[in-house]
Design an enzyme around this catalytic site. Structure first.
Site, mmCIF file in Angstrom:
data_model
loop_
_atom_site.group_PDB
_atom_site.id
_atom_site.type_symbol
_atom_site.label_atom_id
_atom_site.label_comp_id
_atom_site.label_asym_id
_atom_site.label_seq_id
_atom_site.Cartn_x
_atom_site.Cartn_y
_atom_site.Cartn_z
ATOM 1 C CD GLU A 175 -3.459 3.435 -0.379
ATOM 2 O OE1 GLU A 175 -4.652 3.584 -0.672
ATOM 3 O OE2 GLU A 175 -3.031 3.458 0.796
ATOM 4 C CE LYS A 184 -0.348 2.543 3.096
ATOM 5 N NZ LYS A 184 -1.670 1.988 2.815
ATOM 6 C CD GLN A 185 -2.486 -1.064 0.890
ATOM 7 O OE1 GLN A 185 -2.185 -0.025 1.465
ATOM 8 N NE2 GLN A 185 -3.738 -1.368 0.558
#
Length: 388
Positions: free
Chosen positions: A146, A213-214
């Site tokens: 994101e 981020k992930q």
């Protein structure tokens, strides 16, 4: 009201919203189990409510990013545009529905819920893609990572869109229902960003980030089971795990652990068949990564009740300004941990041709573990895995 608040009041207000709201966030749809809770009880009224909420002028079903019981969007506007651009949510739901079908072959569900759901999601993607010469592209989205906002051709988004077209087409064939023939054409010609030189999937067009981020690209191998060579799978894991923020949410480490467990098992088989050498050093490195990422996946479980939070620190970082409290009961993280056991060490895969148990193993410092009351096509059984 918002503009009149001090920065501290704004943060406190966000914290309050996070504590009291009930919502369903995208990753839940592919990381939570069992799927019966999400699909078997879904009725047509709920489908209609979801279809009609904020579809931004597109056709079909653009589901809310964060949904309350009504299906309405409850994602706060300060969330950076996720509710407007993180469209892979609809494809995630189509894929989860497909997994439910694979596990149950519930033809009544397929006719009354599964096919209408998949059809409307494919209709959405048909209106969302753009033709660009001989291929189709998807512009201005937010991927699972994101921190990447407004990018084009997110590899995860494009693949989940591709799957959505193929799922709707397959469901239609099973039921003898017609679907638009151009859906398959779009699926075949959707752009999938890939770096031929480095042999890795690119997170999106023009990807150059030093940190993400992930989990994003690593989701292609699991849970999407996107076809790729073992070398590309390992390259994706090595590249993206090295640049993933340690502040990221728990499910990142679960899927990374699953990936390294898969790579280790495949490398062992290749070595046994004299197809590709696996040195003792490489073996230890892969085993350590598998174990360490699995351990990291449950560090977000906070005492005294060991409820998952969005990050190991008990909050969520918005990657732009400040720390704020994230989801306190972050069931996506808990679902990811369970997948680490079920799909990682248990080796379970749901595929169109059946229920597969591939290279099961026990976690480090464990003699055995058991997965109880597994159910496939109404056949219930336990899986017991013991160290050699």
């Amino acid at each position: 009201m918002w503009d009149s608040m001090s920065r501290n009041q704004q943060i406190q207000f966000i914290n309050l919203i996070q504590q009291v709201r009930t919502e369903v966030v995208n990753e839940n749809d592919i990381l939570e189990i069992p799927f019966e809770n999400k699909f078997a009880k879904l009725n047509q009224t709920q489908l209609n409510q979801n279809f009609e909420k904020g579809n931004c002028g597109y056709k079909g079903a653009l589901f809310a990013w964060e949904a309350g019981f009504s299906g309405a969007e409850v994602c706060p506007c300060m969330a950076g545009g996720t509710c407007l651009h993180e469209h892979h949510i609809s494809g995630d739901i189509a894929f989860a529905g497909y997994q439910y079908w694979q596990a149950t072959h519930d033809i009544v569900w397929l006719r009354n819920i599964g096919f209408p759901l998949a059809f409307e999601i494919a209709s959405f993607w048909s209106s969302r893609v753009t033709r660009n010469g001989g291929e189709f592209v998807i512009l201005n989205v937010i991927p699972p990572d994101e921190a990447a906002m407004g990018v084009s051709n997110s590899v995860f988004t494009n693949i989940i869109a591709k799957y959505s077209f193929l799922i709707a087409t397959e469901f239609g064939e099973i039921l003898g229902e017609k679907t638009p023939s151009h859906w398959v054409t779009i699926a075949e010609k959707l752009k999938i960003p890939f770096d031929e030189e480095r042999q890795i999937h690119l997170e999106h067009d023009g990807f150059k980030a030093d940190v993400i981020k992930q989990a994003d690209v690593v989701l292609l191998g699991y849970p999407l089971l996107y076809p790729m060579s073992h070398i590309v799978r390992e390259n994706d894991l090595n590249y993206y795990s090295a640049i993933t923020s340690q502040r990221g949410p728990a499910m990142t480490w679960s899927v990374t652990s699953i990936g390294y467990r898969e790579v280790l098992a495949l490398r062992e088989m290749e070595s046994a068949c004299n197809q590709r050498e696996l040195s003792q050093e490489e073996h230890e490195e892969l085993a350590t990564k598998n174990s360490n990422y699995f351990f990291q996946s449950y560090q977000n479980a906070q005492p005294p009740y060991y409820i998952w939070t969005e990050t190991p620190f008990g909050g969520a970082y918005n990657f732009i300004t400040v720390w704020h409290q994230g989801a306190y009961n972050f069931i996506t993280g808990a679902g990811g941990f369970l997948q680490g056991l079920i799909a990682g060490y248990g080796g379970i895969r749901l595929k169109s041709d059946g229920f597969h148990i591939l290279y099961p193993a026990v976690p480090e410092n464990t003699d055995s573990f058991e997965l109880q009351m597994l159910n496939f096509l109404d056949n219930e059984f336990d899986l017991f895995v013991k160290e050699d």
